[in-house]
Motif scaffolding. Structure first.
Motif, PDB file in Angstrom:
ATOM      1  N   LEU A  61     -16.625  -7.717   8.931  1.00 44.42           N
ATOM      2  CA  LEU A  61     -16.172  -6.557   8.162  1.00 44.42           C
ATOM      3  C   LEU A  61     -17.126  -6.200   7.018  1.00 44.42           C
ATOM      4  N   ASP A  62     -18.081  -7.099   6.707  1.00 40.92           N
ATOM      5  CA  ASP A  62     -19.030  -6.747   5.654  1.00 40.92           C
ATOM      6  C   ASP A  62     -19.963  -5.625   6.093  1.00 40.92           C
ATOM      7  N   GLU A  63     -20.088  -5.450   7.427  1.00 42.07           N
ATOM      8  CA  GLU A  63     -20.950  -4.381   7.914  1.00 42.07           C
ATOM      9  C   GLU A  63     -20.177  -3.105   8.202  1.00 42.07           C
ATOM     10  N   LEU A  64     -18.860  -3.233   8.283  1.00 44.44           N
ATOM     11  CA  LEU A  64     -18.050  -2.085   8.668  1.00 44.44           C
ATOM     12  C   LEU A  64     -17.259  -1.628   7.450  1.00 44.44           C
ATOM     13  N   GLU A  65     -17.740  -0.608   6.794  1.00 48.19           N
ATOM     14  CA  GLU A  65     -17.044  -0.197   5.579  1.00 48.19           C
ATOM     15  C   GLU A  65     -15.788   0.610   5.945  1.00 48.19           C
ATOM     16  N   PHE A  66     -14.790   0.472   5.111  1.00 50.52           N
ATOM     17  CA  PHE A  66     -13.540   1.201   5.316  1.00 50.52           C
ATOM     18  C   PHE A  66     -12.809   1.294   3.991  1.00 50.52           C
ATOM     19  N   GLU A  67     -11.873   2.219   3.933  1.00 51.41           N
ATOM     20  CA  GLU A  67     -11.065   2.426   2.725  1.00 51.41           C
ATOM     21  C   GLU A  67      -9.635   2.029   3.041  1.00 51.41           C
ATOM     22  N   PRO A  68      -8.970   1.231   2.178  1.00 51.33           N
ATOM     23  CA  PRO A  68      -7.565   0.941   2.431  1.00 51.33           C
ATOM     24  C   PRO A  68      -6.729   2.228   2.394  1.00 51.33           C
ATOM     25  N   VAL A  69      -5.785   2.326   3.326  1.00 46.58           N
ATOM     26  CA  VAL A  69      -4.913   3.502   3.363  1.00 46.58           C
ATOM     27  C   VAL A  69      -3.829   3.328   2.296  1.00 46.58           C
ATOM     28  N   VAL A  70      -3.675   4.301   1.440  1.00 42.33           N
ATOM     29  CA  VAL A  70      -2.681   4.188   0.365  1.00 42.33           C
ATOM     30  C   VAL A  70      -1.774   5.410   0.366  1.00 42.33           C
ATOM     31  N   GLU A  71      -0.495   5.171   0.191  1.00 42.35           N
ATOM     32  CA  GLU A  71       0.474   6.247  -0.028  1.00 42.35           C
ATOM     33  C   GLU A  71       1.180   5.933  -1.342  1.00 42.35           C
ATOM     34  N   ARG A  86       0.828  -1.210   0.000  1.00 42.18           N
ATOM     35  CA  ARG A  86       0.000   0.000   0.000  1.00 42.18           C
ATOM     36  C   ARG A  86       0.857   1.252   0.000  1.00 42.18           C
ATOM     37  N   GLY A  87       2.057   1.180   0.568  1.00 34.20           N
ATOM     38  CA  GLY A  87       2.957   2.321   0.530  1.00 34.20           C
ATOM     39  C   GLY A  87       3.453   2.609  -0.872  1.00 34.20           C
ATOM     40  N   SER A  88       3.348   1.593  -1.755  1.00 30.63           N
ATOM     41  CA  SER A  88       3.763   1.796  -3.138  1.00 30.63           C
ATOM     42  C   SER A  88       2.599   2.157  -4.033  1.00 30.63           C
ATOM     43  N   GLY A  89       1.474   2.461  -3.463  1.00 31.58           N
ATOM     44  CA  GLY A  89       0.371   2.991  -4.251  1.00 31.58           C
ATOM     45  C   GLY A  89      -0.634   1.970  -4.740  1.00 31.58           C
ATOM     46  N   ILE A  90      -0.612   0.744  -4.209  1.00 27.46           N
ATOM     47  CA  ILE A  90      -1.608  -0.251  -4.617  1.00 27.46           C
ATOM     48  C   ILE A  90      -2.581  -0.465  -3.467  1.00 27.46           C
ATOM     49  N   ALA A  91      -3.837  -0.200  -3.719  1.00 27.77           N
ATOM     50  CA  ALA A  91      -4.851  -0.318  -2.669  1.00 27.77           C
ATOM     51  C   ALA A  91      -5.277  -1.769  -2.557  1.00 27.77           C
ATOM     52  N   ARG A  92      -4.555  -2.541  -1.804  1.00 25.37           N
ATOM     53  CA  ARG A  92      -4.899  -3.948  -1.642  1.00 25.37           C
ATOM     54  C   ARG A  92      -4.826  -4.302  -0.160  1.00 25.37           C
ATOM     55  N   ASP A  93      -5.977  -4.498   0.422  1.00 28.68           N
ATOM     56  CA  ASP A  93      -6.073  -4.821   1.832  1.00 28.68           C
ATOM     57  C   ASP A  93      -6.969  -6.043   1.926  1.00 28.68           C
ATOM     58  N   MET A  94      -6.500  -7.093   2.584  1.00 24.13           N
ATOM     59  CA  MET A  94      -7.287  -8.324   2.615  1.00 24.13           C
ATOM     60  C   MET A  94      -8.596  -8.156   3.380  1.00 24.13           C
ATOM     61  N   ARG A  95      -8.699  -7.070   4.151  1.00 21.13           N
ATOM     62  CA  ARG A  95      -9.973  -6.833   4.830  1.00 21.13           C
ATOM     63  C   ARG A  95     -11.080  -6.520   3.836  1.00 21.13           C
ATOM     64  N   GLU A  96     -10.678  -6.207   2.590  1.00 21.25           N
ATOM     65  CA  GLU A  96     -11.686  -6.010   1.541  1.00 21.25           C
ATOM     66  C   GLU A  96     -12.420  -7.308   1.228  1.00 21.25           C
TER      67      GLU A  96
END
Lengths: 119, 122, 358
Positions: free
Chosen positions: C234-244, C218-228
């Motif tokens: 987690l299906d009820e708790l929406e969130f956005e992967p943190v990306v830099e 994610r620090g390299s700019g790919i929004a990939r979080d297994m919580r997706e």
């Protein structure tokens, strides 16, 4: 920065002077494993369930043996105990010089299980 | 999970295809299926979905390494070499079975196999 | 000048765990890095032959101390898939709460070590002071500070009372305030940036190809979080992967800092929505079949492959930990940087060697 410096002068310290002031233990802390042998039937369920094989029960001689230094404090035996005589105290094990296993029999009982406090 | 079966001959060709599809290399799992055969399961990932490819090999077979395609495969293939004694071709860098166990006596053994195999060059 | 080979580790002041890197240096610049492992290999995967599938929970927890909860959760999810057990909704929420608490305390530990690696001792102390509150939450709710041991096949072993939830919320507010107070020190400070920006750059393409995981990816700019994958509640708790997008040590640090705040938010929302009901389903029979599944650990995606043949003992358990995936990217990051920056870059992938070797 000056503000931080002054704030740190007047704010209380973040640490505790440990041996003098001890934080009270939490209610559910898994401390030392104890067996209130008066209720124990030496069934051996705890020995069977234990993932680190630290408990050995001799059903014939009616002894309950614990190696507290192999115990991983997971509390599986406490959950599994059908007689509900196993329990964790809230104190952690103290440092010792020699690794001596705990052997309990009906004649030589351990601690008594405390009454559960108000929930 | 339903692994797709592959053979060692088509392995590298298919890996290139998988890479061209935009898949990411996840890992390789080695397991002992019978006394003489091992299975290598290659796991890839795309759009949060896992893809599995299985290669069944006899224990003394030399397997082509995935390193020329996915350079990240070197670590896991060296691990499999340590634990199961599978020899990989074109492995770079090749620890030759000393990734975990160094130059101790364990190198000649295959500790993760129920039925031990003698290493070719142990 | 000719090349020199320098040994880095296994014992090094910045390394909490033993890994050896052979660094080929030309003057002060690293040209090649070759890792050597094996200092903490314990063969835990093979314990499936001695411990039955219930006892393996306590074994997989010890693959990695600091993300023990996630290892056990992933393992239990695998066994539950094989046995067709439906976990009660409350247990799913509790698993999310404990796993996010683990993420917070792992990230705080890492942020401290990271600050220490470039010589910022006082921030190290601050982060570890904040972390102590999370350890207290773990001890008060689950009984142990690090290896909480709350998972069981079919659910969780402990429950949270409303008063405990209220107290956790209070503690998390404190954690958030204290974190916000040092946010600028960690993310905007001139000295910190000087030591981290542009160090150990991993491009987006390299990160994808080398199979990087978690904050390194994610620090390299790919929004990939297994919580997706929306596992557990987690299906009820929406969130956005943190990306830099920087791809350098600074970006990886920033991802972890922001994820800590995000996890605090997730725990709060999970506690607010905590449904009533049972905390564990009944378990009967033995697992059979094979499955592969993933969860997001503090260090990245962790994959479990489980094969069971219907007996008490599993046939094969394979654990692919996040650091195992992050070592090839590390060897790609190191060439070209100066020797003095090697500790910062090595720590920036959050190496957990006991995870890697198992």
């Amino acid at each position: 920065m000056i503000r931080t410096v002054f704030k740190n002068f007047v704010s209380p310290r973040a640490t505790r002077p440990y041996p003098i002031e001890v934080r009270p233990a939490f209610e559910h802390t898994r401390g030392e494993l104890e067996n209130d042998v008066s209720g124990c039937t030496f069934c051996g369920v705890c020995a069977k369930k234990c993932p680190s094989a630290c408990i050995t029960v001799n059903r014939k001689e009616k002894t309950w043996r614990l190696d507290p230094f192999s115990c991983v404090y997971c509390g599986i035996c406490v959950d599994a105990c059908p007689g509900e005589c196993l329990f964790h105290t809230t104190d952690h094990k103290k440092v010792v010089l020699h690794k001596i296993p705990v052997v309990l029999t009906k004649e030589d009982p351990g601690l008594e299980k405390p009454e559960p406090g108000p929930a | 999970m339903n692994p797709v079966d592959m053979t060692t001959e088509t392995l590298r060709q298919q890996a290139k295809q998988i890479k061209a599809d935009g898949c990411r290399f996840v890992t390789v799992t080695c397991l002992e299926e019978t006394e003489d055969t091992l299975a290598l399961i290659y796991h890839f990932e795309k759009n949060l979905e896992l893809f599995h490819y299985r290669v069944r090999i006899p224990k003394d077979k030399v397997v082509p390494s995935l390193c020329p395609v996915f350079s990240a495969a070197f670590l896991v293939e060296n691990e499999i070499r340590d634990q199961f004694g599978v020899t990989f071709e074109d492995l770079e860098p090749d620890f030759n079975g000393t990734l975990y166990f160094g130059d101790s006596d364990v190198v000649t053994a295959t500790p993760f196999c129920r039925f031990g195999v003698k290493r070719a060059d142990g | 000048m000719s090349n020199t080979i320098l040994p880095f580790g296994p014992q090094h002041p910045v390394l909490p765990e033993p890994i050896h890197l052979s660094l080929t240096v030309e003057d002060e610049v690293v040209r090649q890095a070759v890792p050597a492992l094996g200092y903490v290999h314990r063969g835990l995967e093979m314990l499936t032959r001695k411990k039955d599938f219930h006892q393996m929970i306590q074994v997989v927890e010890r693959v990695c101390g600091i993300c023990s909860m996630m290892h056990a959760m992933c393992y239990c999810r695998g066994i539950e898939t094989l046995m067709d057990i439906e976990v009660p909704r409350r247990a799913q929420f509790l698993r999310v709460i404990w796993s996010e608490l683990h993420r917070i305390h792992s990230h705080l530990l890492w942020l401290g070590l990271y600050a220490d690696s470039f010589g910022f001792e006082s921030v190290f102390m601050q982060f570890w002071k904040i972390r102590e509150r999370i350890m207290d939450i773990n001890e008060a709710t689950a009984g142990n500070r690090v290896i909480v041991s709350v998972n069981r096949v079919g659910g969780v072993r402990r429950d949270l009372s409303p008063s405990q939830c209220w107290w956790i919320g209070e503690q998390l507010d404190e954690v958030e305030t204290e974190l916000k107070a040092i946010e600028s020190t960690m993310l905007d400070n001139y000295t910190v940036k000087k030591r981290t920006v542009g160090k150990g750059v991993l491009t987006k393409e390299d990160a994808w190809e080398l199979g990087a995981a978690g904050p390194t990816l994610r620090g390299s700019g790919i929004a990939r979080d297994m919580r997706e994958l929306k596992y557990e509640a987690l299906d009820e708790l929406e969130f956005e992967p943190v990306v830099e997008t920087g791809g350098d040590a600074y970006a990886r640090g920033a991802v972890r800092f922001k994820e800590t705040l995000q996890s605090i938010d997730l725990v709060r929302r999970a506690m607010a929505r905590l449904p009533g009901g049972e905390t564990a389903a009944k378990v009967k029979g033995k697992p059979e079949g094979e499955t592969a599944l993933r969860v997001e650990q503090p260090r990245g995606e962790c994959m479990y492959y489980i094969k069971a043949d219907g007996s008490r003992f599993l046939d094969r358990l394979r654990i692919r930990t996040p650091t195992f995936a992050n070592i090839p990217p590390l060897t790609a990051m190191l060439p070209g940087i100066e020797l003095a920056d090697v500790p910062v870059v090595v720590l920036s992938i959050d190496p957990c060697i006991s995870c890697t070797e198992r």
